[in-house]
Scaffold this motif. Structure first.
Motif, PDB file in Angstrom:
ATOM      1  N   UNK A 266       1.054  -1.266  -0.041  1.00 45.42           N
ATOM      2  CA  UNK A 266       0.009  -0.112  -0.227  1.00 45.42           C
ATOM      3  C   UNK A 266       0.516   1.321  -0.201  1.00 45.42           C
ATOM      4  N   UNK A 267       2.122   0.953   0.411  1.00 44.98           N
ATOM      5  CA  UNK A 267       2.925   2.022   0.494  1.00 44.98           C
ATOM      6  C   UNK A 267       3.683   2.573  -0.372  1.00 44.98           C
ATOM      7  N   UNK A 268       3.873   1.874  -1.296  1.00 47.95           N
ATOM      8  CA  UNK A 268       4.185   1.350  -2.846  1.00 47.95           C
ATOM      9  C   UNK A 268       3.423   2.310  -3.316  1.00 47.95           C
ATOM     10  N   UNK A 269       2.125   2.042  -2.916  1.00 45.54           N
ATOM     11  CA  UNK A 269       1.049   2.249  -4.546  1.00 45.54           C
ATOM     12  C   UNK A 269       0.775   3.628  -3.529  1.00 45.54           C
ATOM     13  N   UNK A 270       0.476   4.082  -2.187  1.00 46.23           N
ATOM     14  CA  UNK A 270       1.128   5.675  -2.411  1.00 46.23           C
ATOM     15  C   UNK A 270       1.872   6.045  -3.199  1.00 46.23           C
ATOM     16  N   UNK A 271       3.389   5.476  -3.002  1.00 45.53           N
ATOM     17  CA  UNK A 271       4.586   6.734  -3.739  1.00 45.53           C
ATOM     18  C   UNK A 271       4.443   6.889  -5.370  1.00 45.53           C
ATOM     19  N   UNK A 272       3.757   6.128  -5.705  1.00 46.64           N
ATOM     20  CA  UNK A 272       3.251   5.659  -7.080  1.00 46.64           C
ATOM     21  C   UNK A 272       2.617   6.953  -7.454  1.00 46.64           C
ATOM     22  N   UNK A 273       1.269   6.369  -6.382  1.00 48.26           N
ATOM     23  CA  UNK A 273       0.247   8.010  -6.548  1.00 48.26           C
ATOM     24  C   UNK A 273       0.622   9.512  -6.307  1.00 48.26           C
ATOM     25  N   UNK A 274       2.329   9.845  -5.337  1.00 43.80           N
ATOM     26  CA  UNK A 274       2.930  10.890  -5.498  1.00 43.80           C
ATOM     27  C   UNK A 274       3.363  10.769  -6.444  1.00 43.80           C
ATOM     28  N   UNK A 275       4.220  10.036  -7.134  1.00 48.22           N
ATOM     29  CA  UNK A 275       5.216  10.445  -7.973  1.00 48.22           C
ATOM     30  C   UNK A 275       4.674  11.014  -9.915  1.00 48.22           C
ATOM     31  N   UNK A 276       3.316  10.001  -9.607  1.00 51.67           N
ATOM     32  CA  UNK A 276       2.553   9.742 -10.503  1.00 51.67           C
ATOM     33  C   UNK A 276       0.566  10.532 -10.580  1.00 51.67           C
ATOM     34  N   UNK A 277       0.066   9.988 -10.628  1.00 60.01           N
ATOM     35  CA  UNK A 277      -1.193  10.317 -10.274  1.00 60.01           C
ATOM     36  C   UNK A 277      -1.839   8.282 -10.168  1.00 60.01           C
ATOM     37  N   UNK A 278      -3.212   9.411  -9.260  1.00 56.53           N
ATOM     38  CA  UNK A 278      -4.438   8.386  -8.358  1.00 56.53           C
ATOM     39  C   UNK A 278      -4.070   7.061  -9.654  1.00 56.53           C
ATOM     40  N   UNK A 279      -4.888   7.534 -11.436  1.00 55.82           N
ATOM     41  CA  UNK A 279      -4.759   6.463 -11.919  1.00 55.82           C
ATOM     42  C   UNK A 279      -3.335   5.637 -12.123  1.00 55.82           C
ATOM     43  N   UNK A 280      -2.108   6.105 -12.035  1.00 57.78           N
ATOM     44  CA  UNK A 280      -0.990   4.976 -12.491  1.00 57.78           C
ATOM     45  C   UNK A 280      -1.003   4.001 -11.688  1.00 57.78           C
ATOM     46  N   UNK A 281      -1.390   4.845  -9.936  1.00 60.43           N
ATOM     47  CA  UNK A 281      -1.104   4.034  -8.602  1.00 60.43           C
ATOM     48  C   UNK A 281      -2.670   3.259  -8.662  1.00 60.43           C
TER      49      UNK A 281
END
Ligand code: PEP
Length: 249
Positions: free
Chosen positions: A188-203
């Protein structure tokens, strides 16, 4: 849209070409699945015979490593074009064993990730903390750094198609699976990091595997977690158990 699960075997440095074909023949009927992507990541010398042996099945072939240059004077390395020509669709990059024994860094992993995308190969980018880091409470800081550097200059559209494997080093080959809660928390932390770097759709789109002593008994609970989209499996990928892991439900 629900993410499709992906279960990949990492054969590591096991199986000669003839042994590899025999293992594929044994596992083929056991890994049939309509709703899980199945990948056998095999030693470079096994890729061609394994690609031949899996023809007409639901199994895709993956490599365990790849170099980031196109071609040339890099004795002993394997290029992305060589992998593509041999039928490879996925490549494991930045496995902790490669980081530890072959001096791979977040920067070299990033170069390989970018090069894999250039050639249409899907990266399975590995990350994960040591026991010492977990005990020091720096797990998520360390993994966020691995993920952020590993994904530098990767576009959101590319990131959406890739796979990240969370593999705590202390759980690899040790028989110690992370608890379901530990694995879910980091994924879940990795997915949150992806949302920060990109956006929610990418995460939402990126697939995150758990790896570390996954077996037929632990897979069902692990793969049922909201942020765990399957597994990267070492030891158990060489046994009939792999079929049970693929068909975990
Ligand atoms: C691995 O090599 O990626 C791995 C997770 O190994 P094991 O399942 O044997 O711990």
């Amino acid at each position: 849209m629900a993410r499709r699960k992906i279960v990949a075997g990492n054969w590591k440095m096991n199986k000669t070409p003839s042994e590899a074909v025999a293992l594929v023949e044994e596992l083929k009927p056991l890994v049939v699945s309509d709703d899980v992507d199945v990948v056998f990541c095999v030693p470079a010398i096994d890729i061609i015979p394994v690609a031949e042996a899996v023809k007409g099945t639901n199994i895709e072939v993956g490599a365990e490593n790849m170099y980031f240059e196109e071609k040339g004077a890099y004795t002993g390395e394997i290029s992305p074009a060589m992998l593509v020509d041999a039928g490879v669709k996925y490549v494991v990059l930045g496995h902790s064993e490669r980081r530890e024994y072959f001096a791979e860094t977040n920067e070299t992993v990033n170069k390989k990730v970018l090069k894999a995308f250039e050639h249409g190969i899907t990266p399975i980018m590995c990350c994960g903390e040591s026991l010492e880091q977990r005990e020091q409470g720096v797990t998520m800081d360390f993994i966020r750094q691995q993920v952020k550097v590993g994904l530098q200059n990767v576009t959101a559209d590319q990131a959406k198609t890739m796979v990240i494997a969370y593999e705590p080093i202390w759980a690899i080959g040790t028989g110690k699976t992370a608890t379901t809660e530990q694995a879910q928390e980091v994924c879940a932390g990795i997915r949150a990091c992806i949302a920060e770097v990109y956006d929610d759709a990418t995460a939402e789109a990126i697939r995150i595997q758990y790896g570390g002593s996954v077996n037929a008994a632990t897979a069902p609970e692990l793969f049922a977690q909201a942020d765990i989209d399957g597994g990267l499996v070492g030891g158990a990928a060489l046994k009939p158990d792999f079929g049970k892991i693929v068909n975990y439900k």
